[in-house]
Scaffold this motif. Structure first.
Motif, mmCIF file in Angstrom:
data_model
loop_
_atom_site.group_PDB
_atom_site.id
_atom_site.type_symbol
_atom_site.label_atom_id
_atom_site.label_comp_id
_atom_site.label_asym_id
_atom_site.label_seq_id
_atom_site.Cartn_x
_atom_site.Cartn_y
_atom_site.Cartn_z
ATOM 1 N N LEU A 14 0.846 -1.199 0.000
ATOM 2 C CA LEU A 14 0.000 0.000 0.000
ATOM 3 C C LEU A 14 0.879 1.247 0.000
ATOM 4 O O LEU A 14 1.965 1.250 0.584
ATOM 5 N N THR A 15 0.384 2.306 -0.639
ATOM 6 C CA THR A 15 1.112 3.577 -0.616
ATOM 7 C C THR A 15 1.059 4.175 0.793
ATOM 8 O O THR A 15 0.305 3.706 1.652
ATOM 9 N N ALA A 16 1.843 5.229 0.978
ATOM 10 C CA ALA A 16 1.832 5.924 2.272
ATOM 11 C C ALA A 16 0.412 6.345 2.633
ATOM 12 O O ALA A 16 -0.068 6.081 3.741
ATOM 13 N N LEU A 17 -0.276 6.968 1.681
ATOM 14 C CA LEU A 17 -1.634 7.436 1.977
ATOM 15 C C LEU A 17 -2.578 6.262 2.257
ATOM 16 O O LEU A 17 -3.383 6.318 3.195
ATOM 17 N N GLU A 18 -2.452 5.193 1.472
ATOM 18 C CA GLU A 18 -3.319 4.023 1.711
ATOM 19 C C GLU A 18 -3.039 3.384 3.065
ATOM 20 O O GLU A 18 -3.955 2.910 3.738
ATOM 21 N N ASN A 19 -1.770 3.382 3.477
ATOM 22 C CA ASN A 19 -1.442 2.875 4.804
ATOM 23 C C ASN A 19 -2.168 3.670 5.890
ATOM 24 O O ASN A 19 -2.575 3.125 6.905
ATOM 25 N N SER A 77 1.885 9.149 -2.423
ATOM 26 C CA SER A 77 1.711 8.057 -3.381
ATOM 27 C C SER A 77 2.915 7.119 -3.427
ATOM 28 O O SER A 77 2.988 6.234 -4.281
ATOM 29 N N PHE A 78 3.852 7.293 -2.513
ATOM 30 C CA PHE A 78 5.042 6.431 -2.494
ATOM 31 C C PHE A 78 4.746 5.149 -1.722
ATOM 32 O O PHE A 78 4.007 5.147 -0.735
ATOM 33 N N TYR A 79 5.379 4.058 -2.152
ATOM 34 C CA TYR A 79 5.309 2.802 -1.408
ATOM 35 C C TYR A 79 6.403 2.793 -0.344
ATOM 36 O O TYR A 79 7.435 3.462 -0.502
ATOM 37 N N PRO A 80 6.194 2.018 0.746
ATOM 38 C CA PRO A 80 7.198 1.984 1.817
ATOM 39 C C PRO A 80 8.619 1.756 1.304
ATOM 40 O O PRO A 80 9.561 2.399 1.780
ATOM 41 N N SER A 81 8.765 0.861 0.326
ATOM 42 C CA SER A 81 10.116 0.555 -0.179
ATOM 43 C C SER A 81 10.764 1.756 -0.857
ATOM 44 O O SER A 81 11.973 1.780 -1.076
ATOM 45 N N GLU A 82 9.966 2.756 -1.185
ATOM 46 C CA GLU A 82 10.506 3.960 -1.840
ATOM 47 C C GLU A 82 10.806 5.072 -0.825
ATOM 48 O O GLU A 82 11.164 6.177 -1.211
ATOM 49 N N LEU A 83 10.605 4.766 0.456
ATOM 50 C CA LEU A 83 10.795 5.779 1.503
ATOM 51 C C LEU A 83 11.972 5.410 2.394
ATOM 52 O O LEU A 83 12.266 4.222 2.588
ATOM 53 N N GLN A 124 9.353 6.311 6.616
ATOM 54 C CA GLN A 124 8.440 5.201 6.926
ATOM 55 C C GLN A 124 7.921 5.309 8.358
ATOM 56 O O GLN A 124 6.738 5.072 8.619
ATOM 57 N N GLN A 125 8.813 5.670 9.278
ATOM 58 C CA GLN A 125 8.368 5.757 10.665
ATOM 59 C C GLN A 125 7.379 6.904 10.840
ATOM 60 O O GLN A 125 6.425 6.799 11.613
ATOM 61 N N ARG A 126 7.561 7.987 10.088
ATOM 62 C CA ARG A 126 6.587 9.079 10.178
ATOM 63 C C ARG A 126 5.249 8.679 9.558
ATOM 64 O O ARG A 126 4.184 9.072 10.045
ATOM 65 N N VAL A 127 5.280 7.854 8.512
ATOM 66 C CA VAL A 127 4.026 7.322 7.971
ATOM 67 C C VAL A 127 3.350 6.445 9.036
ATOM 68 O O VAL A 127 2.130 6.507 9.239
#
Ligand code: ADP
Ligand code: MG
Length: 240
Positions: A92-97, A131-137, A142-145
């Motif tokens: 899931l993208t950041a927003l979808e998460n 719209s970024f996926y975790p692997s792109e962060l 990621q922790q802020r998401v």
């Protein structure tokens, strides 16, 4: 907001929490510190029943978390938990998460969840990462998401278990800053951390644990200059 009364926890025959008494008032921030193996993670995980307890009681905003009659899934929606490892949904993208739980658990509409999700991401400096996926962060992103995802449920309480331990040094500050802002906003929080400067500067009380016991609960200035217990003095002599 959080009350732990005579809490006892064992793994098999090994007791790892002994007679835990702790009260965290609303809008207060308590830092849980102590040596590795002290029981910090276990303690914080009992608060939202990620771990069972064998004795005592835990109340979160008056609800007895471990009572069989309590709907634990409902309690958990009121308690945000941020782990050392970010535990984002990789597909899931950041927003979808951030939007998935409000939509699935709280029946919030997609539009409303996305509006709020974008606001939360922006407030954590991630407006351009929705719209970024975790692997792109990066780890810090990621922790802020993960923090945004927890906040999306409007929790009454936020629990953090070493939220910066898995991060590269240059990313620690951005996550600590986010937690600091949350503290200023009046969120009730328990933070397990090895960041002593952070604990000293931002929390209301230091809860020092060793060997499965709370050894002392002391305001930070006092804890870091003149702790009550020899155990804490010894610990501080090793980490400061
Ligand atoms: P801390 O977070 O302070 O390092 P933990 O809460 O992780 O400490 O661990 C406290 C004690 O409980 C340790 O002795 C650890 O080995 C034990 N422990 C933790 N989780 C488990 C488990 N799932 N099964 C058995 N023992 C465990
Ligand atoms: Mg731990």
């Amino acid at each position: 907001m959080i009350q732990m009364k005579n809490v006892e926890k064992s793994f098999g025959k090994t007791k790892v929490l002994h007679n835990i008494q702790l009260s965290v008032p609303r809008s207060h921030v308590y830092s849980l510190i102590g040596p590795s193996g002290a029981g910090k993670s276990t303690l914080i995980r009992t608060i939202n029943a990620l771990e069972t307890i064998q004795g005592g009681e835990i109340l979160v905003d008056g609800v007895s978390v471990h009572d069989k009659k309590t709907d634990i899934n409902k309690v958990r929606t009121d308690i945000g938990f941020v782990f050392q490892s970010f535990n984002l949904y990789p597909h899931l993208t950041a927003l979808e998460n951030v939007t998935i739980s409000p939509m699935k658990v709280r029946n919030v509409s997609k539009k409303e969840a996305e509006e709020k999700g974008k606001e939360l991401l922006a407030s954590l400096g991630l407006a351009d990462k929705a719209s970024f996926y975790p692997s792109e962060l990066s780890g810090g992103q990621q922790q802020r998401v993960a923090i945004a995802r927890a906040l999306a449920m409007d929790p009454k309480v936020m629990l953090f278990d070493e939220p910066t331990s898995a991060l590269d040094p240059e990313m620690i500050k951005e996550v600590l800053d986010a937690i600091r802002r949350l503290a200023k906003s009046g969120m009730t929080m328990v933070v397990v951390t090895h960041e002593m400067g952070f604990a000293r500067e931002m929390c209301d009380q230091i809860v020092f644990m060793a060997d499965g016991r709370i050894v002392e609960v002391t305001p930070p200035e006092q804890f870091f200059t003149n702790p009550e217990s020899d155990r804490a003095k010894d610990f501080l002599s090793k980490v400061l």
